[in-house]
Design a protein around this motif. Sequence first.
Motif, PDB file in Angstrom:
ATOM      1  N   ASP A 164       0.826  -1.215   0.000  1.00  0.00           N
ATOM      2  CA  ASP A 164       0.000   0.000   0.000  1.00  0.00           C
ATOM      3  C   ASP A 164       0.863   1.270   0.000  1.00  0.00           C
ATOM      4  N   PHE A 165       2.171   1.096   0.195  1.00  0.00           N
ATOM      5  CA  PHE A 165       3.079   2.238   0.272  1.00  0.00           C
ATOM      6  C   PHE A 165       3.942   2.321  -0.986  1.00  0.00           C
ATOM      7  N   GLU A 166       4.054   3.529  -1.556  1.00  0.00           N
ATOM      8  CA  GLU A 166       5.045   3.785  -2.597  1.00  0.00           C
ATOM      9  C   GLU A 166       6.383   4.000  -1.908  1.00  0.00           C
ATOM     10  N   ILE A 167       7.440   3.453  -2.467  1.00  0.00           N
ATOM     11  CA  ILE A 167       8.785   3.699  -1.943  1.00  0.00           C
ATOM     12  C   ILE A 167       9.500   4.591  -2.943  1.00  0.00           C
ATOM     13  N   LYS A 168       9.901   5.785  -2.491  1.00  0.00           N
ATOM     14  CA  LYS A 168      10.488   6.772  -3.382  1.00  0.00           C
ATOM     15  C   LYS A 168      11.823   7.263  -2.823  1.00  0.00           C
ATOM     16  N   LEU A 169      12.687   7.705  -3.713  1.00  0.00           N
ATOM     17  CA  LEU A 169      13.914   8.390  -3.304  1.00  0.00           C
ATOM     18  C   LEU A 169      13.752   9.872  -3.592  1.00  0.00           C
ATOM     19  N   ILE A 170      14.316  10.684  -2.696  1.00  0.00           N
ATOM     20  CA  ILE A 170      14.234  12.135  -2.859  1.00  0.00           C
ATOM     21  C   ILE A 170      15.628  12.747  -2.787  1.00  0.00           C
ATOM     22  N   PHE A 229      11.520  14.514  -5.937  1.00  0.00           N
ATOM     23  CA  PHE A 229      11.639  13.071  -6.187  1.00  0.00           C
ATOM     24  C   PHE A 229      12.731  12.810  -7.219  1.00  0.00           C
ATOM     25  N   ILE A 230      13.449  11.711  -7.045  1.00  0.00           N
ATOM     26  CA  ILE A 230      14.445  11.277  -8.019  1.00  0.00           C
ATOM     27  C   ILE A 230      13.729  10.479  -9.105  1.00  0.00           C
ATOM     28  N   SER A 231      14.015  10.795 -10.349  1.00  0.00           N
ATOM     29  CA  SER A 231      13.313  10.123 -11.449  1.00  0.00           C
ATOM     30  C   SER A 231      13.768   8.666 -11.576  1.00  0.00           C
ATOM     31  N   ASP A 232      12.891   7.867 -12.166  1.00  0.00           N
ATOM     32  CA  ASP A 232      13.222   6.452 -12.387  1.00  0.00           C
ATOM     33  C   ASP A 232      14.446   6.310 -13.287  1.00  0.00           C
ATOM     34  N   ASP A 233      14.597   7.230 -14.261  1.00  0.00           N
ATOM     35  CA  ASP A 233      15.749   7.148 -15.166  1.00  0.00           C
ATOM     36  C   ASP A 233      17.059   7.302 -14.397  1.00  0.00           C
ATOM     37  N   VAL A 234      17.094   8.263 -13.469  1.00  0.00           N
ATOM     38  CA  VAL A 234      18.310   8.471 -12.671  1.00  0.00           C
ATOM     39  C   VAL A 234      18.568   7.269 -11.783  1.00  0.00           C
ATOM     40  N   ILE A 235      17.512   6.745 -11.184  1.00  0.00           N
ATOM     41  CA  ILE A 235      17.659   5.582 -10.298  1.00  0.00           C
ATOM     42  C   ILE A 235      18.212   4.382 -11.064  1.00  0.00           C
ATOM     43  N   ARG A 264      25.794  13.125  14.805  1.00  0.00           N
ATOM     44  CA  ARG A 264      27.084  12.420  14.830  1.00  0.00           C
ATOM     45  C   ARG A 264      27.137  11.278  13.809  1.00  0.00           C
ATOM     46  N   ILE A 265      26.720  11.598  12.580  1.00  0.00           N
ATOM     47  CA  ILE A 265      26.787  10.592  11.511  1.00  0.00           C
ATOM     48  C   ILE A 265      27.845  10.960  10.469  1.00  0.00           C
ATOM     49  N   GLY A 266      28.441  12.137  10.590  1.00  0.00           N
ATOM     50  CA  GLY A 266      29.541  12.514   9.705  1.00  0.00           C
ATOM     51  C   GLY A 266      29.110  13.015   8.347  1.00  0.00           C
ATOM     52  N   ARG A 267      28.357  12.216   7.625  1.00  0.00           N
ATOM     53  CA  ARG A 267      27.932  12.564   6.279  1.00  0.00           C
ATOM     54  C   ARG A 267      26.440  12.294   6.129  1.00  0.00           C
ATOM     55  N   VAL A 268      25.784  13.070   5.273  1.00  0.00           N
ATOM     56  CA  VAL A 268      24.363  12.872   5.016  1.00  0.00           C
ATOM     57  C   VAL A 268      24.205  12.320   3.613  1.00  0.00           C
ATOM     58  N   PRO A 269      23.339  11.321   3.414  1.00  0.00           N
ATOM     59  CA  PRO A 269      23.190  10.743   2.078  1.00  0.00           C
ATOM     60  C   PRO A 269      22.604  11.750   1.092  1.00  0.00           C
ATOM     61  N   LYS A 270      23.009  11.606  -0.160  1.00  0.00           N
ATOM     62  CA  LYS A 270      22.494  12.469  -1.224  1.00  0.00           C
ATOM     63  C   LYS A 270      21.003  12.229  -1.436  1.00  0.00           C
ATOM     64  N   TYR A 271      20.598  10.982  -1.303  1.00  0.00           N
ATOM     65  CA  TYR A 271      19.201  10.614  -1.519  1.00  0.00           C
ATOM     66  C   TYR A 271      18.566  10.121  -0.218  1.00  0.00           C
ATOM     67  N   GLY A 272      17.374  10.588   0.058  1.00  0.00           N
ATOM     68  CA  GLY A 272      16.602  10.080   1.180  1.00  0.00           C
ATOM     69  C   GLY A 272      15.561   9.093   0.674  1.00  0.00           C
ATOM     70  N   LYS A 273      15.073   8.272   1.582  1.00  0.00           N
ATOM     71  CA  LYS A 273      14.082   7.253   1.218  1.00  0.00           C
ATOM     72  C   LYS A 273      12.796   7.532   1.974  1.00  0.00           C
ATOM     73  N   VAL A 274      11.681   7.512   1.284  1.00  0.00           N
ATOM     74  CA  VAL A 274      10.394   7.749   1.939  1.00  0.00           C
ATOM     75  C   VAL A 274       9.379   6.711   1.488  1.00  0.00           C
ATOM     76  N   ASN A 312       7.750  20.961  -0.047  1.00  0.00           N
ATOM     77  CA  ASN A 312       7.270  20.775  -1.428  1.00  0.00           C
ATOM     78  C   ASN A 312       5.880  20.156  -1.445  1.00  0.00           C
ATOM     79  N   LEU A 313       5.684  19.137  -0.607  1.00  0.00           N
ATOM     80  CA  LEU A 313       4.378  18.467  -0.572  1.00  0.00           C
ATOM     81  C   LEU A 313       3.292  19.414  -0.063  1.00  0.00           C
TER      82      LEU A 313
END
Length: 265
Positions: free
Chosen positions: A71-77, A84-90, A121-131, A256-257
């Motif tokens: 029931d949930f869409e899994i998207k990268l942002i 949202f990150i496009s499917d082509d980039v993914i 205290r994680i040092g680096r943040v990912p370029k893409y988030g997951k929702v 954005n939403l």
Amino acid sequence: MSAKNSNASTIMTALVLCLVCSVMVAAVAVGLKPKQNENALLDLNKNVLVAAGQFDPATDTNAVVVDRIKDFEIKLIDMQTGEFISDDVIQAQGINVETYDMGKASKTPSMSSTLTNDIVRIGRVPKYGKVYIQRAADGSPKLIVMPFYGYGLWGTIYGLVTLEGDMNTIKGVSFYQHKETPGLGALIEEDWWRDTWVGKRVYNDQGQIITGITKAGNSRENYIDGISGATLTGRGVNNMIQFWLGEDGYKPFLDNLRQKYGKGA
């Protein structure tokens, strides 16, 4: 002393046994890896449902989890723009959205950036988030589940926070991996404490974060009482909420939403 009972023979026998055992252990580990990955994904999906208030441990089976997570869409942002990150980039980057791990991505320089204000205290943040997004009948977001992580008392805590369709009200939280002290910090997993998050507002009208964790017994509107004896764990979770729902986290995406669906902060 016969050759059969010599030290060389004993050492050779031991080496052969070690080699055979090593090969057997390696073969078992490799053979079980797909099953381990499958179980890890199932556990993550179960916790997505827990954070969304859609899992009952007394009745829901693994099959229910597999069916209900659909029931949930899994998207990268993009964490900076909130787009949202496009499917082509993914596809071009060879990313499997379902198994994408933000924690692992943050350890890869090409997939992350250095944090200047690293309160978690994680040092680096990912370029893409997951929702994870569950939509209402009109297509607007009904629930948004967002992974978060950061350092607690003894190690990294991994969790999920769910907001309702107004992108402001907390529906629930879940913590699925940590090294906190049993009976103290580990109580963050308990239903009675997780339930205290439900209904809290995240932002005020100016978009500033107005939730977090206070010292136990020091009540404050929209804040959650910390757990007695687990001050550092509570401070860690507070920092995670402040960071991941802030400008370096999911706030650009949530803004954005809100703009797209006409929701106020």
